[in-house]
Design a protein around this motif. Structure first.
Motif, PDB file in Angstrom:
ATOM      1  N   ASP A 217       0.832  -1.206   0.000  1.00  0.00           N
ATOM      2  CA  ASP A 217       0.000   0.000   0.000  1.00  0.00           C
ATOM      3  C   ASP A 217       0.872   1.265   0.000  1.00  0.00           C
ATOM      4  OD1 ASP A 217       0.883   0.480   2.584  1.00  0.00           O
ATOM      5  OD2 ASP A 217      -0.967  -0.199   3.542  1.00  0.00           O
ATOM      6  N   SER A 218       0.245   2.418   0.068  1.00  0.00           N
ATOM      7  CA  SER A 218       0.958   3.698  -0.042  1.00  0.00           C
ATOM      8  C   SER A 218       1.908   3.940   1.124  1.00  0.00           C
ATOM      9  CB  SER A 218      -0.055   4.841  -0.138  1.00  0.00           C
ATOM     10  OG  SER A 218      -0.907   4.834   0.998  1.00  0.00           O
ATOM     11  N   ARG A 219       1.682   3.246   2.241  1.00  0.00           N
ATOM     12  CA  ARG A 219       2.559   3.396   3.406  1.00  0.00           C
ATOM     13  C   ARG A 219       3.712   2.396   3.394  1.00  0.00           C
ATOM     14  NH1 ARG A 219      -1.480   2.318   8.031  1.00  0.00           N
ATOM     15  NH2 ARG A 219      -2.088   0.745   6.487  1.00  0.00           N
ATOM     16  N   ILE A 221       3.304  -0.939   3.347  1.00  0.00           N
ATOM     17  CA  ILE A 221       2.925  -2.122   4.138  1.00  0.00           C
ATOM     18  C   ILE A 221       2.291  -3.168   3.231  1.00  0.00           C
ATOM     19  CG2 ILE A 221       1.441  -2.982   5.995  1.00  0.00           C
ATOM     20  CD1 ILE A 221       1.698  -0.224   7.305  1.00  0.00           C
ATOM     21  N   SER A 237       5.950  -5.194   7.315  1.00  0.00           N
ATOM     22  CA  SER A 237       6.372  -3.792   7.243  1.00  0.00           C
ATOM     23  C   SER A 237       7.822  -3.662   7.694  1.00  0.00           C
ATOM     24  CB  SER A 237       5.475  -2.922   8.133  1.00  0.00           C
ATOM     25  OG  SER A 237       5.633  -3.297   9.494  1.00  0.00           O
TER      26      SER A 237
END
Length: 680
Positions: A217-219, A221, A237
């Motif tokens: 995802d954008s983070r 993770i 992560s």
């Protein structure tokens, strides 16, 4: 005031001297025995990725170099270890390297190449334990090695790696596995947490660098929605940077046992069951053996004979019971044994298997086995009721008919493994209401029928004794599967094999020096097994003797000739004054040295000899002409006298009396007979 200042200065001097005193004291000294002498050496600390190690034998400083127990390498550096007692050599093996260290030798063999050990410190036997040089072995296996002189500590760090993939592996009928892909060897820390249930895997000295960017995802993770019991979700992560730690979190349905295995470029997590108890209970009016588990494991059922027993292997399981022999007895069961089974060729070497063995009573009626799973319990019923919707019968023409009844018309798949002699029928279990278990058949063609549920499918397996021909009578899509079986081996039914068990009665033959078993008894045992196996394959047979009796050699030949047999096999065992001599000999008489033979006997002797050697792996003592032997000279048919080993060789005597060796020798003889007649 002066007095107070004096006291303070004294106390300051005391505390300032503490580290200095400790530094001067140095590491702990321990007494060890090296090369027959007791010496004092320094005990060394070791850190792996910053964590202290635990070892029953401490690392030590010897000749200014750190030595560690060879088992340390297996436990902490992910290598396999073996020891050659004769050569005093330790072998350290990984997927990419094999290192052979010889005690007190300055040479080392790496992947077959001889090199000189650096630092001039060989492997040593210290307190009767094999100790190897830490720096050399660690660096050879690809680790970073350091030294902290202030605390006399050696450091070993895994090289930094990337975590490139996290995936779920579904195995039909088994709990899923989780695989974490890496660019190289890594270590890990694991912790199990509750509220909610989750397993946390921390991978030090690693960076999260997932190859498939679509699942990030954008983070940054990774998140996988699994929903395959017992795994609900997986997240990964970058937990921290400097130190670099990747964290993988596995959300679970419940508290569950697990096992973590590390290989060169992978961490694999298996969810492991624990077997806590086995009891005899009454369930729905029937006596059943109940196996209590912490999870619901997959299991295999194996039917074995001589002696009669049923084996239940629980996969991904650990044994938590203290009592390995249970005093459970029923109409058919005389006892139950359990063990943490070391995987054989049926399984992967890393599998965790609990084996439960039901030893059966010697009864004319063999029980059928039905299995049932309730929650985390596996229930075993032994009776003569058969299994629901499975029917088997022997027809008037000696063929067999298997019928499997379904609730509705369905597709199915039939496969026959000619080598393993197993037929399997597979179909979706939602279409047929079957019970798991084993139906005992035990006739001359079929051993048993096994029914098991694997994932969404039912699998019906039939173990056959002979090569078969089969005909599927039902339609491609049907509500009743009907398969007819026939004995494939018809071409041997016109062949008569005469089997002669050597010696007998007042003639004991040679006697085994260790076990005192007489040759006449061994020969009869082998002859009876050979006759049974040949009859199963369709051959006609004649035993010269089927009990302990004396028969004159010429009478043996005459009995064989009256039968008009096609081949003659005489079974014996050898002896020699030299106990080191071992192996198999085959004796025959050339047709030109016999008044009754019309056919060259050497091809028969050669074929039998080759096949028995191949089956047993015994030493080749050759094919010998022996025209003075009555039973091979005076028999009209092709004939051999087999010396199936030297009982005077202690190792060979031990092998000869085993079931395993007998089975191999008999199979070799059978293979030779078949090969001979097929070549004609």
């Amino acid at each position: 005031m002066k007095r107070l200042i004096s006291v303070i200065l004294t106390m300051l001097m005391f505390f300032l001297l503490i580290p200095l005193s400790y530094a001067k004291q140095g590491p702990e000294l321990v007494d060890v025995t090296v090369d027959g002498k007791v010496i004092k050496v320094k005990k060394i600390n070791i850190l792996i990725n910053g964590e202290p190690i635990q070892s029953d034998v401490p690392p030590i400083l010897y000749n200014s170099r750190t030595l560690v127990p060879v088992r340390f390498v297996a436990n902490y550096l992910n290598a396999d270890i073996s020891w050659n007692q004769e050569k005093y050599e330790a072998t350290i093996k990984t997927q990419e390297k094999e290192i052979i260290l010889k005690i007190n030798s300055s040479d080392v063999i790496i992947n077959g190449k001889v090199e000189k050990l650096p630092y001039n410190v060989p492997a040593k036997l210290i307190n009767d334990r094999t100790m190897v040089p830490l720096r050399f072995v660690s660096e050879a296996l690809g680790f970073d090695v350091g030294w902290i002189p202030e605390t006399w500590t050696g450091t070993i760090d895994y090289k930094k790696q990337d975590v490139t993939n996290v995936s779920i592996v579904e195995n039909e009928g088994r709990l899923p596995k989780i695989r974490i892909g890496t660019t190289g060897l890594v270590s890990y820390k694991d912790i199990f947490l509750e509220d909610p249930y989750r397993l946390v895997i921390d991978i030090p000295r690693s960076n999260l660098n997932i190859e498939n960017k679509e699942i990030i995802d954008s983070r940054g993770i990774l998140k996988l929605d699994v929903q395959k019991y017992p795994v609900k979700e997986i997240r990964a992560s970058q937990f921290s940077i400097n130190p670099d730690i990747t964290r993988v979190v596995i959300e679970l349905d419940r508290a569950i046992s697990y096992n973590v295995n590390v290989s060169d470029k992978q961490i694999q997590i298996d969810f492991t069951n624990k077997v806590s108890n086995i009891k005899l209970e009454t369930i729905e009016g029937k006596k059943g053996i109940v196996i209590y588990n912490t999870n619901r494991p997959d299991y295999n059922i194996i039917r074995l004979y001589e002696p009669d027993r049923i084996v239940v292997d629980l996969l991904d399981s650990l044994l938590e019971m203290n009592d390995n022999k249970l005093g459970i007895e029923t109409e058919f069961i005389k006892g139950i044994r359990t063990s943490q089974f070391k995987p054989d060729s049926l399984y992967n070497e890393h599998d965790k298997i609990v084996r439960v063995v039901l030893d059966l009573k010697e009864k004319e009626i063999k029980p059928h086995l039905t299995t049932k799973v309730e929650d985390n319990k596996i229930i075993l019923f032994l009776d003569d009721d058969g299994l629901k919707n499975i029917d088997f019968e022997k027809l008037e023409d000696q063929s067999r008919l298997l019928k499997i009844k379904a609730d509705k018309r369905m597709n199915y798949h039939v496969k026959y493994d000619e080598d393993g002699k197993v037929m399997t029928i597979k179909f979706l279990k939602k279409y047929a209401n079957l019970e798991n278990g084993i139906i005992e058949i035990r006739d001359e063609l079929i051993d048993y029928i096994k029914v098991e549920s694997i994932g969404d499918y039912n699998k019906v397996s039939m173990k056959v004794k002979k090569d078969i021909l089969y005909d599927i009578l039902s339609s491609v899509k049907d509500d009743e599967i009907k398969i007819k079986f026939n004995d494939k081996v018809k071409k041997y039914s016109d062949k008569l094999i005469v089997i002669d068990a050597g010696h007998g009665g007042k003639d004991p033959g040679t006697i085994c020096p260790i076990t005192k078993i007489k040759e006449k008894d061994l020969a009869l045992k082998y002859a009876l097994s050979l006759e049974k196996r040949l009859r199963e394959l369709g051959f006609k047979t004649l035993l010269i003797r089927n009990r302990d009796e004396y028969i004159d050699l010429y009478d043996r030949a005459e009995k064989a000739n009256r039968s008009n047999g096609d081949a003659f096999i005489s079974i014996h065992f050898n002896a020699h004054d030299d106990k080191d001599i071992s192996g198999i000999q085959t004796l025959y008489c050339p047709s030109y040295l016999s008044d009754v033979k019309t056919e060259d006997n050497y091809p028969f002797a050669e074929t039998i000899h080759e096949e028995v050697l191949k089956a047993t792996g015994a030493v080749d003592r050759g094919i010998k002409r022996r025209p003075k032997l009555v039973v091979v000279r005076e028999t009209k048919m092709v004939a051999v006298l087999l010396e199936l080993g030297f009982v005077t060789n202690p190792n060979e005597e031990k092998r000869i009396i085993t079931q395993e060796y007998k089975d191999k020798a008999i199979q070799g003889i059978v293979n030779g007979i078949i090969r001979y007649f097929e070549s004609k």
